[in-house]
Design an enzyme around this catalytic site. Structure first.
Site, PDB file in Angstrom:
ATOM      1  N   LYS A  80       9.355 -27.557   7.203  1.00 46.47           N
ATOM      2  CA  LYS A  80      10.550 -27.824   8.016  1.00 46.47           C
ATOM      3  C   LYS A  80      11.127 -29.186   7.630  1.00 46.47           C
ATOM      4  O   LYS A  80      10.397 -30.172   7.531  1.00 46.47           O
ATOM      5  CB  LYS A  80      10.188 -27.799   9.507  1.00 46.47           C
ATOM      6  CG  LYS A  80       9.786 -26.404  10.002  1.00 46.47           C
ATOM      7  CD  LYS A  80       9.526 -26.397  11.500  1.00 46.47           C
ATOM      8  CE  LYS A  80       8.814 -25.137  11.940  1.00 46.47           C
ATOM      9  NZ  LYS A  80       9.639 -23.980  12.187  1.00 46.47           N
TER      10      LYS A  80
ATOM     11  N   ASP B 128      -4.318 -20.266  16.413  1.00 52.65           N
ATOM     12  CA  ASP B 128      -3.008 -19.880  15.883  1.00 52.65           C
ATOM     13  C   ASP B 128      -2.098 -21.100  15.678  1.00 52.65           C
ATOM     14  O   ASP B 128      -1.314 -21.130  14.734  1.00 52.65           O
ATOM     15  CB  ASP B 128      -2.355 -18.891  16.864  1.00 52.65           C
ATOM     16  CG  ASP B 128      -1.130 -18.206  16.296  1.00 52.65           C
ATOM     17  OD1 ASP B 128      -1.149 -17.874  15.089  1.00 52.65           O
ATOM     18  OD2 ASP B 128      -0.150 -17.993  17.045  1.00 52.65           O
TER      19      ASP B 128
ATOM     20  N   HIS C   4      -0.789 -26.104  12.795  1.00 49.63           N
ATOM     21  CA  HIS C   4       0.522 -26.762  12.933  1.00 49.63           C
ATOM     22  C   HIS C   4       0.437 -28.073  13.725  1.00 49.63           C
ATOM     23  O   HIS C   4       0.959 -29.097  13.305  1.00 49.63           O
ATOM     24  CB  HIS C   4       1.525 -25.837  13.629  1.00 49.63           C
ATOM     25  CG  HIS C   4       1.642 -24.477  13.006  1.00 49.63           C
ATOM     26  ND1 HIS C   4       1.625 -24.289  11.649  1.00 49.63           N
ATOM     27  CD2 HIS C   4       1.784 -23.242  13.548  1.00 49.63           C
ATOM     28  CE1 HIS C   4       1.765 -22.988  11.379  1.00 49.63           C
ATOM     29  NE2 HIS C   4       1.851 -22.338  12.524  1.00 49.63           N
TER      30      HIS C   4
ATOM     31  N   LYS D  67       2.820 -19.685  24.630  1.00 53.02           N
ATOM     32  CA  LYS D  67       3.797 -18.583  24.559  1.00 53.02           C
ATOM     33  C   LYS D  67       4.309 -18.327  25.973  1.00 53.02           C
ATOM     34  O   LYS D  67       3.643 -18.671  26.949  1.00 53.02           O
ATOM     35  CB  LYS D  67       3.117 -17.319  24.033  1.00 53.02           C
ATOM     36  CG  LYS D  67       2.497 -17.541  22.656  1.00 53.02           C
ATOM     37  CD  LYS D  67       2.928 -16.498  21.662  1.00 53.02           C
ATOM     38  CE  LYS D  67       2.298 -16.706  20.314  1.00 53.02           C
ATOM     39  NZ  LYS D  67       3.237 -17.106  19.269  1.00 53.02           N
TER      40      LYS D  67
ATOM     41  N   ARG E  51       0.814  -1.223   0.000  1.00 54.22           N
ATOM     42  CA  ARG E  51       0.000   0.000   0.000  1.00 54.22           C
ATOM     43  C   ARG E  51       0.847   1.273   0.000  1.00 54.22           C
ATOM     44  O   ARG E  51       0.394   2.339  -0.335  1.00 54.22           O
ATOM     45  CB  ARG E  51      -0.937  -0.002   1.211  1.00 54.22           C
ATOM     46  CG  ARG E  51      -2.259  -0.670   0.886  1.00 54.22           C
ATOM     47  CD  ARG E  51      -3.119  -0.749   2.089  1.00 54.22           C
ATOM     48  NE  ARG E  51      -2.410  -1.411   3.183  1.00 54.22           N
ATOM     49  CZ  ARG E  51      -2.960  -1.755   4.332  1.00 54.22           C
ATOM     50  NH1 ARG E  51      -4.210  -1.467   4.562  1.00 54.22           N
ATOM     51  NH2 ARG E  51      -2.268  -2.374   5.270  1.00 54.22           N
TER      52      ARG E  51
ATOM     53  N   GLU F  30       7.003 -21.899  22.944  1.00 55.42           N
ATOM     54  CA  GLU F  30       7.715 -20.665  22.568  1.00 55.42           C
ATOM     55  C   GLU F  30       8.059 -19.897  23.832  1.00 55.42           C
ATOM     56  O   GLU F  30       7.243 -19.830  24.757  1.00 55.42           O
ATOM     57  CB  GLU F  30       6.827 -19.802  21.674  1.00 55.42           C
ATOM     58  CG  GLU F  30       6.508 -20.454  20.354  1.00 55.42           C
ATOM     59  CD  GLU F  30       5.693 -19.529  19.467  1.00 55.42           C
ATOM     60  OE1 GLU F  30       6.304 -18.834  18.652  1.00 55.42           O
ATOM     61  OE2 GLU F  30       4.465 -19.486  19.640  1.00 55.42           O
TER      62      GLU F  30
ATOM     63  N   LYS G 271      -2.092 -18.574   6.553  1.00 55.83           N
ATOM     64  CA  LYS G 271      -3.051 -18.592   7.637  1.00 55.83           C
ATOM     65  C   LYS G 271      -3.101 -17.225   8.320  1.00 55.83           C
ATOM     66  O   LYS G 271      -2.144 -16.481   8.185  1.00 55.83           O
ATOM     67  CB  LYS G 271      -2.713 -19.682   8.648  1.00 55.83           C
ATOM     68  CG  LYS G 271      -1.379 -19.436   9.397  1.00 55.83           C
ATOM     69  CD  LYS G 271      -1.094 -20.547  10.332  1.00 55.83           C
ATOM     70  CE  LYS G 271      -1.507 -20.209  11.731  1.00 55.83           C
ATOM     71  NZ  LYS G 271      -0.599 -19.289  12.423  1.00 55.83           N
TER      72      LYS G 271
ATOM     73  N   HIS H 275       3.570 -23.425   7.483  1.00 52.86           N
ATOM     74  CA  HIS H 275       5.036 -23.401   7.332  1.00 52.86           C
ATOM     75  C   HIS H 275       5.712 -24.540   8.094  1.00 52.86           C
ATOM     76  O   HIS H 275       6.853 -24.886   7.810  1.00 52.86           O
ATOM     77  CB  HIS H 275       5.615 -22.036   7.705  1.00 52.86           C
ATOM     78  CG  HIS H 275       5.718 -21.783   9.175  1.00 52.86           C
ATOM     79  ND1 HIS H 275       4.676 -21.328   9.925  1.00 52.86           N
ATOM     80  CD2 HIS H 275       6.743 -21.943  10.040  1.00 52.86           C
ATOM     81  CE1 HIS H 275       5.054 -21.203  11.182  1.00 52.86           C
ATOM     82  NE2 HIS H 275       6.310 -21.570  11.276  1.00 52.86           N
TER      83      HIS H 275
HETATM   84  C1  BG6 Z   1       2.918 -18.934  13.459  1.00 54.56           C
HETATM   85  C2  BG6 Z   1       2.126 -18.343  14.577  1.00 54.56           C
HETATM   86  O1  BG6 Z   1       2.086 -19.631  12.577  1.00 54.56           O
HETATM   87  O2  BG6 Z   1       3.895 -19.826  13.989  1.00 54.56           O
HETATM   88  C3  BG6 Z   1       3.016 -17.647  15.581  1.00 54.56           C
HETATM   89  O3  BG6 Z   1       1.187 -17.414  14.057  1.00 54.56           O
HETATM   90  C4  BG6 Z   1       4.119 -18.558  16.037  1.00 54.56           C
HETATM   91  O4  BG6 Z   1       2.273 -17.171  16.693  1.00 54.56           O
HETATM   92  C5  BG6 Z   1       4.829 -19.213  14.855  1.00 54.56           C
HETATM   93  O5  BG6 Z   1       5.041 -17.782  16.801  1.00 54.56           O
HETATM   94  C6  BG6 Z   1       5.804 -20.275  15.320  1.00 54.56           C
HETATM   95  O6  BG6 Z   1       6.556 -20.722  14.218  1.00 54.56           O
HETATM   96  P1  BG6 Z   1       8.028 -21.288  14.415  1.00 54.56           P
HETATM   97  O7  BG6 Z   1       8.393 -21.813  13.076  1.00 54.56           O
HETATM   98  O8  BG6 Z   1       8.877 -20.153  14.881  1.00 54.56           O
HETATM   99  O9  BG6 Z   1       7.921 -22.365  15.463  1.00 54.56           O
END
Ligand code: BG6
Length: 491
Positions: free
Chosen positions: A183, A236, A241, A341, A50, A217, A149, A179
């Protein structure tokens, strides 16, 4: 997952070109692919955003970010300069159909075998962008669209996105990114399971007592308060995941590495997930929210004190869930999923706990029990596979002690481990959907989490507090101890 040929030319278009994901992850990933010689010379990257930047201004911004996010050992000024030749930037208001004419022109000026549109934008823009692209005819068979996502907020909103995108792009053109599937370690799980005959006979309820899948995390929500508070850990991390990891652990061997062969097997796992009743949600799930505490030796704020978080927020930052799979292989084997988290450390791992021996002939330790064998598949930060076995301790007695067989990937394979997005971006260009989530998988994943979301939403008690820097509410350990298990602690 099989290696499809790479096209001779491609155009990769990033919507959300000034956003975090593009500047911190996607462009650094493409830089690495370029550096490794994985991109054809005629591959072009078009970034759209933007902001009203000139190309030079944009390049300065992305270079600055890339310097921060590409590991120092991989940075090379000359390589970056050559890579940046591929890049252009244009301002776009994605909601205005007329602004797509420039994009159409740019793409027409460098026609390519494949054009990929990566929508790194809020999901509320998915439909409008797809519609506007289609208006310009940018949805032909050589076009693909990549969706990041969150793919919806619940089943209905996710289905609405699917329907809107589906008006313009067929399923084989839609790439839903998780993602985690990019990995290396997740793909290694397939190699471990289906590249060795050793584990297959053991990989079932007869020999496995429980499975624990953790994504922990140490960070808090950072500056993402606005997004996170409307999302929470279940949407999330669990809906995508963690469930995808569960599928890779639990699925039957696919007949081949074909995209649909793999996704059909994952789908069957999702179909067999035992749905939650309201009672189950109370008994089998724990949600938590971090309070002030200590992380990495420093005092940190609680979730409710973070920026953009309402003082009475009931959003969960921690989830523990006991999932069950009703099929012949897994009936009765709990799959415990954990994520949170502000936990003590960053780690992702899958731990397969085997049953104890049926009869003990060796002296038991003073605790009265001995840990049965287990297989730890560590996905991050380090990547290893560790098989814990009981072995005789040296000496005259027949006491046993746990020892481990270790496979450390970094030590074993000296080559650089690619980031997930590198693999996934190359796959979108190559046209390989094996590591992308199919629409029916997405729908079943939402179907499974929805009763949890609904029950939590109507339960005034809210998430249980836990201090930042701890392993979440004590109720999550109780979830396991009630079943006679303990949480795996690698130390
Ligand atoms: C994302 C989440 O999909 O994955 C985040 O939105 C999270 O909140 C992240 O921190 C974790 O990914 P990774 O690869 O760092 O474990």
């Amino acid at each position: 997952m099989s290696q499809l040929p790479f096209p001779e030319s491609f155009n990769l278009v990033f919507f959300g070109g000034t956003g975090d994901l593009v500047t911190r992850k996607l462009l650094p990933a493409m830089y690495q692919c370029h550096k490794n010689g994985q991109l054809v010379e005629s591959g072009r990257l078009y970034c759209l955003g933007r902001q009203n930047y000139t190309r030079d201004e944009y390049l300065a911004i992305v270079e600055d970010k890339a310097r921060q996010f590409v590991p120092k050992a991989d940075w090379d000024d000359d390589v970056w300069t050559a890579f940046s030749e591929r890049l252009s930037y244009d301002k776009i208001d994605a909601e205005r159909p007329d602004e797509y004419e420039l994009l159409k022109q740019r793409l027409a000026d460098s026609p390519a075998e494949v054009t990929v549109f990566f929508l790194s934008v809020a999901p509320s823009l998915f439909a409008v962008i797809c519609t506007n692209l289609a208006r310009q005819g940018l949805n032909g068979p050589n076009c693909r669209v990549v969706l990041e996502k969150p793919l919806g907020h619940d089943l209905a909103s996710s289905n609405a996105i699917t329907a809107e995108v589906g008006k313009h792009y067929q399923e084989r053109q839609v790439y839903r990114i998780d993602h985690y599937l990019g990995k290396e370690s997740v793909q290694n799980l397939m190699a471990l399971r289906f590249g060795n005959a050793l584990f297959e006979p053991l990989w079932r309820r007869m020999w496995i007592s429980n499975v624990q899948i953790t994504i922990a995390e140490d960070v808090g929500i950072g500056s993402r308060g606005g997004f996170y508070d409307g999302t929470g850990a279940l949407r999330d991390m669990v809906q995508n995941h963690l469930l995808q990891l569960l599928c890779f652990v639990a699925m039957e061997p696919p007949a081949s590495l074909d995209s649909d062969a793999i996704r059909n097997e994952k789908l069957k796992v999702l179909e067999c997930l035992v749905p939650f009743t309201e009672e189950d949600v109370h008994a089998k799930t724990v949600r938590g929210q971090y309070r002030a505490g200590v992380s990495g030796g420093h005092p940190v704020a609680g979730y409710l004190e973070e920026k953009n978080i309402p003082a009475d927020s009931k959003t969960e930052t921690f989830v523990a869930i006991k999932a069950e799979i009703a099929n012949w292989r897994w009936a009765g084997v709990p799959f415990y999923l954990f994520t949170g988290k502000r936990l003590p450390t960053r780690l992702a791992e899958i731990v397969i706990h085997f049953h104890d021996v049926p009869h003990h002939i060796f002296p038991l330790p003073s605790s009265g029990s001995r840990a049965p064998s287990k297989l730890v598949i560590r996905l991050q930060p380090d990547e290893y596979i560790r098989l814990y076995l009981n072995a005789k301790a040296p000496g005259n007695s027949m006491e046993l002690q746990p020892v481990s067989l270790d496979l450390d990937f970094a030590g074993k394979f000296k080559t650089r481990r690619a980031e997930g997005y590198e693999r996934l971006l190359l796959d979108t260009i190559r046209g390989n959907q094996a590591l992308f989530v199919r629409q029916d998988e997405l729908e079943l994943a939402w179907r499974w989490v929805e009763p949890v979301l609904n029950t939590w939403a109507s339960d005034p008690s809210g998430p249980k507090p836990y201090a930042a820097g701890t392993w979440g509410p004590s109720a999550s350990s109780a979830l396991l101890s009630r079943d006679g298990f303990g949480w795996h602690d690698e130390g």
